[in-house]
Structures are given as C-alpha cells and as structure tokens.
Design a protein around this motif. Structure first.
Motif, short mmCIF file in Angstrom:
data_model
loop_
_atom_site.label_atom_id
_atom_site.label_comp_id
_atom_site.label_asym_id
_atom_site.label_seq_id
_atom_site.Cartn_x
_atom_site.Cartn_y
_atom_site.Cartn_z
N PHE A 20 12.16 -18.20 3.07
CA PHE A 20 11.47 -16.99 3.51
C PHE A 20 11.22 -16.06 2.32
CE2 PHE A 20 10.10 -13.91 6.36
CZ PHE A 20 10.62 -12.70 5.95
N ARG A 31 -5.21 -1.94 -5.38
CA ARG A 31 -6.50 -2.08 -4.72
C ARG A 31 -7.64 -2.22 -5.72
NH1 ARG A 31 -8.39 1.95 -0.74
NH2 ARG A 31 -6.49 3.14 -0.53
N GLN A 32 -7.33 -2.25 -6.99
CA GLN A 32 -8.42 -2.32 -7.95
C GLN A 32 -9.22 -3.59 -7.72
OE1 GLN A 32 -6.67 -1.88 -11.76
NE2 GLN A 32 -5.73 0.05 -11.21
N MET A 78 -16.29 10.17 -22.07
CA MET A 78 -15.44 10.67 -20.99
C MET A 78 -14.22 9.78 -20.76
SD MET A 78 -16.44 11.26 -16.98
CE MET A 78 -17.54 12.63 -17.15
N LYS A 79 -14.38 8.50 -20.89
CA LYS A 79 -13.34 7.60 -20.38
C LYS A 79 -12.69 6.69 -21.42
CE LYS A 79 -14.84 7.55 -15.64
NZ LYS A 79 -15.11 6.73 -14.47
N MET A 82 -10.59 8.86 -25.84
CA MET A 82 -9.25 9.39 -26.05
C MET A 82 -8.29 8.33 -26.53
SD MET A 82 -10.34 9.16 -22.84
CE MET A 82 -9.92 8.89 -21.14
N PRO A 136 -5.77 1.00 -19.41
CA PRO A 136 -5.97 1.17 -17.98
C PRO A 136 -7.40 0.83 -17.56
CG PRO A 136 -6.13 3.28 -19.08
CD PRO A 136 -5.82 2.27 -20.15
N PHE A 137 -7.54 0.48 -16.31
CA PHE A 137 -8.87 0.39 -15.72
C PHE A 137 -9.34 1.82 -15.51
CE2 PHE A 137 -11.42 0.25 -11.72
CZ PHE A 137 -12.53 -0.36 -12.27
N GLN A 138 -10.47 2.17 -16.05
CA GLN A 138 -10.91 3.57 -16.04
C GLN A 138 -11.93 3.85 -14.94
OE1 GLN A 138 -8.77 5.52 -17.39
NE2 GLN A 138 -9.93 6.46 -19.04
N ASN A 139 -11.89 3.09 -13.88
CA ASN A 139 -12.82 3.30 -12.76
C ASN A 139 -14.27 3.23 -13.24
OD1 ASN A 139 -13.33 3.72 -10.04
ND2 ASN A 139 -13.49 5.93 -10.28
N LYS B 5 5.38 -12.35 10.58
CA LYS B 5 6.54 -12.22 9.73
C LYS B 5 7.67 -11.54 10.49
CE LYS B 5 5.72 -12.07 5.04
NZ LYS B 5 5.15 -11.32 3.95
N TYR B 46 13.54 -2.57 10.39
CA TYR B 46 13.48 -3.19 9.08
C TYR B 46 12.04 -3.41 8.64
CZ TYR B 46 14.31 -6.45 5.27
OH TYR B 46 14.34 -7.04 4.04
N THR B 516 -4.86 5.25 6.02
CA THR B 516 -4.85 4.65 4.67
C THR B 516 -6.24 4.32 4.10
OG1 THR B 516 -4.29 2.55 5.71
CG2 THR B 516 -2.51 3.74 4.66
N PRO B 517 -7.22 3.90 4.90
CA PRO B 517 -8.51 3.57 4.27
C PRO B 517 -9.14 4.76 3.56
CG PRO B 517 -8.45 2.77 6.54
CD PRO B 517 -7.24 3.63 6.35
N VAL B 519 -7.35 7.22 1.97
CA VAL B 519 -6.49 7.87 0.98
C VAL B 519 -7.03 7.60 -0.42
CG1 VAL B 519 -4.16 7.99 0.03
CG2 VAL B 519 -4.48 7.68 2.49
N GLN B 521 -7.04 7.26 -4.50
CA GLN B 521 -6.10 6.84 -5.54
C GLN B 521 -6.25 7.68 -6.80
OE1 GLN B 521 -6.64 2.59 -5.97
NE2 GLN B 521 -5.40 2.24 -4.15
N ILE B 522 -7.43 8.21 -7.01
CA ILE B 522 -7.66 9.05 -8.20
C ILE B 522 -8.65 10.15 -7.83
CG2 ILE B 522 -7.33 7.18 -9.90
CD1 ILE B 522 -10.44 7.07 -10.08
N GLU B 524 -12.07 11.27 -9.17
CA GLU B 524 -13.08 10.72 -10.08
C GLU B 524 -13.46 11.76 -11.12
OE1 GLU B 524 -13.76 10.02 -6.68
OE2 GLU B 524 -13.43 7.83 -6.74
N MET B 525 -13.39 11.36 -12.38
CA MET B 525 -13.70 12.30 -13.46
C MET B 525 -15.12 12.83 -13.36
SD MET B 525 -11.82 10.42 -16.58
CE MET B 525 -12.30 11.48 -17.90
N GLU B 526 -16.03 11.97 -12.90
CA GLU B 526 -17.43 12.38 -12.79
C GLU B 526 -17.57 13.57 -11.84
OE1 GLU B 526 -16.23 9.38 -12.46
OE2 GLU B 526 -17.40 7.93 -13.60
N LEU B 581 -6.99 12.67 -18.19
CA LEU B 581 -8.16 11.80 -18.34
C LEU B 581 -7.91 10.38 -17.83
CD1 LEU B 581 -9.46 12.92 -21.86
CD2 LEU B 581 -10.26 13.65 -19.62
N GLU B 582 -6.77 10.15 -17.21
CA GLU B 582 -6.51 8.82 -16.65
C GLU B 582 -7.39 8.59 -15.42
OE1 GLU B 582 -4.37 6.78 -18.03
OE2 GLU B 582 -3.04 8.07 -19.20
N GLN B 583 -7.71 7.35 -15.18
CA GLN B 583 -8.43 7.00 -13.96
C GLN B 583 -7.70 5.86 -13.25
OE1 GLN B 583 -11.95 8.51 -12.75
NE2 GLN B 583 -10.19 9.75 -13.32
N GLU B 584 -6.40 5.81 -13.44
CA GLU B 584 -5.64 4.75 -12.81
C GLU B 584 -4.67 5.38 -11.81
OE1 GLU B 584 -4.17 1.75 -15.54
OE2 GLU B 584 -2.47 1.45 -14.20
N TRP B 585 -4.60 4.76 -10.65
CA TRP B 585 -3.77 5.24 -9.55
C TRP B 585 -2.35 5.56 -10.02
CZ3 TRP B 585 -2.09 1.84 -4.76
CH2 TRP B 585 -1.65 2.70 -3.74
#
Ligand code: CU
Lengths: 160, 658
Positions: A20, A31-32, A78-79, A82, A136-139, B5, B46, B516-517, B519, B521-522, B524-526, B581-585
């Motif tokens: 299991f 989710r990327q 922008m991405k 840096m 990182p993945f920068q979207n 499960k 559980y 959740t659909p 929510v 994650q980031i 967007e910088m744009e 400036l990060e774009q990662e969750w």
C-alpha cells in the motif's frame, strides 16, 4: 469459527501494508502545467540536444523580428534579469551568449520546464550542481519564451 | 480523499482494530469496546500524508479577531487569516498596504472580536467566492477573498453597538446583515443620561448590499427598531429567501444588571424582516437620510494600498403603520440563535433560558400576517400571535439550547450550553432522537455545507468554550476546543477533539472542490498595479523627497536589490517597498530591519508590500530576509547606513560589484 475470519483478514492486510505504501505518494500536487514527467533514463537525441519540456520539435527561426524582440525584452527585464547577467555569473549563468552554447529550443525548454531540466537533463543537473539554486518557473507562456529567445538573439547580434 | 483508497484503508484499520480487540480478549482488558470505537473514529479522520481533506473549515477566532482555516475531517490546521487584529507574523495591520483596513471613525483599532463567518451563496448554496465575518466590538464586517485567503475589505457599521447578529448573507448574496446588540442612541455621538434608555436608545438592523461581481459591500439602509438587544440572525431559504430573521432579548429594556433585569419576560421576539420589501420602500423614498460617520476600507485594484473611503450619510427606515415589512414573533425566553432549515419553512429559535426549543413555521407566519393575527404593536411593528406561528416545541432539549443546524435529511441538531450537549431531533415529530456530550459548554455548532439549502450530512463541529482536562494542561488559561462528530449514521459519533485558536465562536465548512480551483498560487507580475511596485529589476532605486525616503527594493532567491544603501539620515521617514519578483508558488520573501519599531512583512510571489521605518540613531542597520526562501537564504541580507540629521552623505544604492 466465525471470529477467526476477521483476524485472518487483518493479518493478510498487514502483509499488504508495504504494498500500500509503495503505491502512494508519487503524485505531486505541483500544478505547474509545463513540467511533464520524464523517464530518468533514455533521453532521445532531440532531448539531449534541445532539452526536455513542451518544445519537442525544431522551432522556426528566421530574420530577427523587432516586435518580438520588444516583447521578449519586456518579459526578460521583468522575470529573468534579477538572476542572470548578460556577462558573468550571477544567481544563474550568463545569458548574453547563451545561444552560442545552446539551441533556441533548449533555452525555451529551460524557461518552460526548469524543474524538469535540472532534475532529468544531464546539462541541467550539471548546472544545478554548479549554481546550487533551482531556477524557478517564472509563469512564462510558450509564446513568451519564444519572444525571450528572439531578444537574446538580438542582444547577441548587437553585442558580440 | 480518494474513495477507493479510503475503502482499502478502512479495511486495513478495521483489521488493525480487530487485532487489537483480539489482543485484548486474550489479555482481558475491559475496554475492548471503546478501543474498537476509537479505532473506527481514527480511520474516519485519517487523511494520509500528502492527501487533502474533503472540507475547508473556517473557524472564527472570537477574541483573537481572526479567522482560522482547517482541513476536515483530519482537523489539520491550515492557516490563520488576519482580519480584525494586527498580525506581526505577516505584517497585516503593520504594513502600509494593510494599516488602512483597520481604520475606523474612532481611529486605528488594532484588535476586535470576530464571531460569525459566513460564505457567500448562490441559489442558497455556498459558492466559495468570499467569506464575510463580523467584528463585534467596534461594529464592522470584513470580506475575505477565497482566491487569496486575504482580507480585502472592511466596512464599519454606523449607529451600532456590538455587531453580533452578523455577518449572514442572503441566499443569492444580495445582502449581508448586521445589527446592534447593545442598543445605543441612534444619532451620532449623542451624549445623554444612560437612564434615558427607553426614550433615547434605539436598535439598528443593517442591510449591506453586495456587488455580485466583486462581493464589495455598500451600506444600503438601516431599520430603526426598539431598544432591545439584537442577538443573532439568519437569512431565509427557498420560500423564505426574501426574509431575514433576528433574535431579540432584553425586551425589558434594561440598561443595568441585564443578567437579572433582562430575564424577566416570558417571551422575547424573533424579528422577521422582509428585506426585499424594505429595500423597495427605500428605493421609493420611504427612508430618511441621516448623518453618520463610518469607514469603508478596500483596495482599488489587484494590489496596492488600501484606501479609506469615509462616509457621512446613511439611509434609515423607521417602521410605519401599513408598511408590512417587519414583524415580531413572540419566542421564549431570551433566544440566542435563530436558524432556518434547508427547506426554508422552519424557524428554530434557541431560547437560552427556555425549557423547550420553539419552532415557528414560515408558512403559518405568512398566513398569520395575512389574517392580521396580531396580539399588539410596538413602535408600529405588529406582534404576531404566538399560537398562530408556532408549529412545534421540542421537549427535553437540555438546559440552555443555543444554536441549531440541519442535516437536510429531516433532522436538526441543537447545541445546549448549560448541560453541555448536542441534541438531535426530528423536524417531523419535534422529538429528540439522540444526544451526545460536548466538552465543555458548547456555543455554536456547524454542519459541513451547513446553513444552505443542501447541507452535507457528514460531519458536525461543536465549538466549545472550555477545555479543562481535555488536553495536556497549559496553565490557568487554555485554548478553546472544537469537536468533530460523524453525523452520517442514526447516532452521532465523536471522532476528534482538538484545540483551536482564540475562541472558535462559529464556523462554516465547505467542500474543498468548490474552493480549490479558484485558489491563486501567485500574484501575476504583469497585473501588479501597486503604485510602488517594481516592474523591472533594473528599476530598483532609492528616492528622497524632503524627509521621506522611498526604497524600491526587489527580492529574488537569494538577494535584495539594492542591498547596500547610504545617505539615510536620522529624522527621515523611510518606506521600504519590497516587490517579490518570484513567480513560483509559495516562494515567499520577508524583510526585517534592525531596530525598526514595526513588524516584519511577508511578501507573496509577485506581491509588493511596504514597511515604514523611522531611524532614530546613526549607525549601520542590517536587514535580512525573514522567510527561509532558498539554500542561500542566510546570504539574503543587506546594510543601510544611517547618518546624522545634518550629514551630507550622498544618497546611494547598489547591489554587487558590477
Ligand atoms: Cu528570501
């Protein structure tokens, strides 16, 4: 007798525990969209040369398109800027001349699938060992990655 | 949880349970039955590591002023969303962006008491877009966006004392309601003797219109009512969706020692308000405009600095003869909760001091109104005949019934405070069919998917007021508990008992797959429209304007830009505007400066946040990233040089050697 049955069932089930556990946990909640799973071994020739990711076929490269350059430059500033210098090491490798080392497809795959590249591609693995930070993945969408390539082509022509 | 499960798992744990039972048979332990039960309970709650819970639970923080988020049924603690109280952990209420959210007509208030979260609804079902929650003390309602789980808006309610009967939304989120618990003079800042209570004091019921696209609040109108205590409310459903209901106590109009003086009358009232009709009257000019001062705080764009939109008027509707939009339903005795069943027909009141649970019928109420079965009037509000609206009285509910929710299968569950139990009763026979202990002194309860047309009859959470001996002791004051019960069977079963934050006053739970659909994650910088955002790293800079210095700083793994700054002077007001400036969750950076009389700020990917710093001493000030962001997190630091007020050190900034 009836009572033995559940006990036997439970013993059987206990033996199943390792099985299991072996089944669970593989699925990542990441989710990327641009990080497809890739088998460790057996990269194709295309993948070895052009990287692993959503770009699986040669990309058409023609005359430098100034509109695409502008678009790519805006996203790059922008991405990306840096972490990357044009010349000399920063958080990541220098990119002013990256198209000397890598194909456009490789660069696009690195942008779109940095996690997969550093995990599963020998060049990416080597870079990660050297730079010790996962890019990182920068979207960035695929057409935007293409635009960044155009900008890097332009930069190279102007400066090298 | 994946169903297949969990079935395997159920088998497994059942097996384990049997082994345990068998072992106990041989060793002769007396508690084999309870071992079996708790094995079963453990299996039901559980959720394997890495798997997700089926429900989000949103528990108010009561006197913490916040809202906590839990996964159910595992009772995994997910997050505290700061709402009405400052939160130095995130910088909420400390950062320049969020400080305006806590502004009121009384100035900046760092704390409040948050009671009743309520999720926005579409067609009588929770839609998971926003969650509203009330502030009890300085009356306000907040809106939390369930894309980012952040407080986005706070509206102050004028002429209200103790906004307790709040923040319940109508079945299509047309309105969110509020009401005065402590009647006060209905006029701004009126200075009168307290014993002029009956003449000068009034209650106000607030109807706050919601924008269907943005969820934004706007004070539409208030109804002026007699000076009672308006305690709780609920909106109708289905046939009763045009109505909202409030409980009242203190119809005695006492203003001192309410414990005794407000417990004299046999019956107080449930106030039934036809909000649609009231709104229509207001549209047709029946209201009166009165001056009032109250704050409406919100963000204008995606990001940015919250603004204070200060209002100076409110529309007030005073019931007149023949307007037919508000009625009183006599109800024993100092009722607390008023709850409407999923069909919209039953109006259940929890009479704190009553010996029965009275159940009014909505259709009988309408009939009684049509037939004018009134036993009198107060201030032009008809009082309906008790016998004309009542349809059942639940006998033996225990001592101190408070709140009721429904399972949508014909049963109601009422929390009973003094005898500390939950009673389950039938909406057909009005008879108690099951009861179970609560640990200890239960206030509200909630059912997953509850207070909607279609509750999920899966779990019930009891929110209790004292822990006593339930957990490892933590001193004279302990955190308040919550208990999770399985209500899918005929009998309630206790599954879990866990401490929470603050006082979990009321809660709501919604199926996770609704939320959740959406929510994020980031950020967007744009789309970053913050006025002090960095759109390009190359734009990092420091600007001086008189004594005000603005540092436009960026963060990426693992450095700030700029990270060496000189030319700041004692007496300057320095703002650090940090754009991540990060774009990662989930890659968060923070910043803290030595000696700053302020909290840190945490900045989500793509977000801009600002802190204010007023250095009072010369010297070198290290700053660093407070979020463990990367392998080189310890390298993520910088220095600011502060010179004397009259120094001529030029303003410079840099990063790296090149
Ligand atoms: Cu950091």
């Amino acid at each position: 007798m009836n009572t033995y049955k559940p006990i036997l069932t439970s013993i059987a089930l206990f033996l199943l525990i390792p099985l299991f556990y072996a089944c669970g946990g593989e699925e990542s909640s990441d989710r990327q969209t641009s990080q497809p799973e890739v088998e460790e071994a057996g990269l194709s020739d295309f993948e070895l040369e052009h990287g692993i990711g959503p770009v699986t076929e040669p990309v058409e490269i023609g005359e430098i398109d100034p509109d695409l350059v502008t678009k790519g430059r805006n996203i790059y500033e922008m991405k990306c800027e840096m972490c990357h210098n044009y010349q000399g090491r920063m958080v990541g490798p220098e990119l002013g001349n990256v198209l000397e080392r890598r194909s456009p497809e490789f660069v696009m795959n690195f942008i779109l699938n940095p996690g997969g590249m550093t995990r599963d591609h020998p060049v990416g693995q080597e870079l990660l060992r050297e730079y010790m930070t996962v890019m990182p993945f920068q979207n960035v969408q695929r057409d935007e990655a293409r635009a960044i390539v155009e900008y890097l082509r332009f930069y190279y022509e102007e400066n090298y | 949880m994946d169903n297949k499960k969990s079935n395997t798992l159920r088998g497994l744990l059942l097996g384990a349970g049997f082994i345990a039972v068998a072992a106990f048979i041989f060793t002769g332990c007396p508690s084999q039955q309870s071992m079996f039960d708790s094995g079963d309970a453990a299996q039901k709650v559980y959720v394997a590591p890495g798997e997700h819970d089926e429900y989000y639970g949103f528990f108010s923080g009561g006197y913490s002023g916040q809202l906590s988020v839990w996964g159910l049924p595992s009772a995994r603690f997910l997050k505290v969303i700061p709402v009405f109280s400052q939160d130095p952990e995130t910088g909420y209420g400390y950062s320049e962006e969020t400080k305006p959210l806590l502004m009121t007509s009384y100035g900046f208030i760092p704390w409040d008491d948050s009671h009743h979260p309520h999720i926005s609804q579409t067609n009588g079902d929770a839609d998971g877009r926003w969650i509203y929650i009330n502030a009890n003390n300085t009356p306000r309602i907040a809106r939390i966006d369930l894309q980012t789980f952040e407080t986005k808006e706070i509206l102050e309610l004028p002429n209200t004392g103790g906004n307790h009967a709040s923040s319940f939304v109508t079945s299509n989120s047309e309105y969110v309601i509020g009401a005065t618990r402590f009647s006060i003079p209905y006029e701004m800042d009126l200075d009168v003797p307290i014993d002029s209570y009956s003449e000068e004091f009034r209650g106000a019921l607030s109807f706050i219109a919601l924008d269907p696209e943005t969820g934004m609040m706007e004070m539409d109108f208030q109804i002026l009512v007699p000076p009672y205590n308006y305690d709780l409310g609920r909106a109708g459903k289905g046939p009763s969706s045009d109505w909202v209901f409030f409980t009242t106590y203190n119809t005695e109009e006492a203003h001192t020692l309410l414990e005794v003086n407000a417990s004299r009358n046999d019956k107080d009232y449930v106030a039934a308000v036809n909000w649609k009709r009231a709104a229509e009257l207001v549209r047709n000019g029946a209201g009166e405009t009165m001056s009032a001062e109250y704050y409406h705080n919100y963000y204008e764009g995606n990001q940015g600095i919250a603004i204070n939109d200060v209002k100076d008027q409110v529309t007030v509707l005073t019931p007149q003869d023949g307007q037919n939009f508000i009625y009183f339903l006599p109800t024993p005795k100092s009722p607390h909760g008023v709850d409407i069943d999923p069909t919209g027909e039953y109006i259940v009141a929890g009479g704190k001091l009553a010996t029965v649970i009275p159940v009014h019928s909505f259709s009988r109420m309408i009939e009684a109104i049509e037939n004018q079965r009134f036993e009198g009037h107060v201030e032009n509000i008809p009082i309906l005949d008790y016998d004309a609206t009542i349809i059942g009285e639940v006998e033996n509910p225990g001592l101190g019934p408070l709140h009721t929710e429904f399972d949508g299968r014909g049963y109601a569950y009422t929390s009973v405070y003094i005898s500390s139990e939950i009673v389950k009763w039938s909406l057909e026979t009005f008879e108690v069919v099951d009861r179970i202990d609560a640990y200890y002194s239960i206030g509200h309860l909630m059912i997953t998917g509850g207070d909607t047309k279609n509750p999920d009859a899966r779990y019930l959470v009891g929110l209790t007021k004292t822990a006593k001996d339930r957990y490892l002791p933590t001193g004279p004051k302990q955190n308040h508990p919550a208990q999770l019960y399985d209500i899918s069977g005929d009998r309630m079963q206790l599954l879990l008992d866990f401490p929470t934050i603050g006082e979990p006053h009321y809660a709501q739970a919604i199926r996770a797959d609704i939320v959740t659909p959406n929510v994020k994650q980031i950020y967007e910088m744009e789309d970053n429209d913050h006025p002090y955002a960095l759109r390009r790293v190359a734009d990092n800079r420091v600007e001086r304007d008189g004594d005000v210095v603005r540092i436009y700083m960026s963060s990426t793994r693992s450095h700030f830009r700029p990270d060496n700054i000189e030319g700041i002077r004692v007496g300057d007001t320095v703002y650090i505007h940090l754009t991540n400036l990060e774009q990662e969750w989930d890659v968060v950076h923070g910043i803290a400066v030595k000696g700053a009389n302020n909290s840190e700020i945490l900045v989500a990917p793509g977000q801009t946040k600002s802190i204010k710093w007023e250095p009072t001493r010369t010297g070198i000030y290290p700053f660093y990233c407070t979020a463990f962001c990367s392998a080189l997190h310890q390298e993520m630091q910088g220095y600011i040089r502060v010179s004397a007020a009259d120094s001529d050190v030029p303003l410079t900034w840099s990063t790296g050697g090149n």
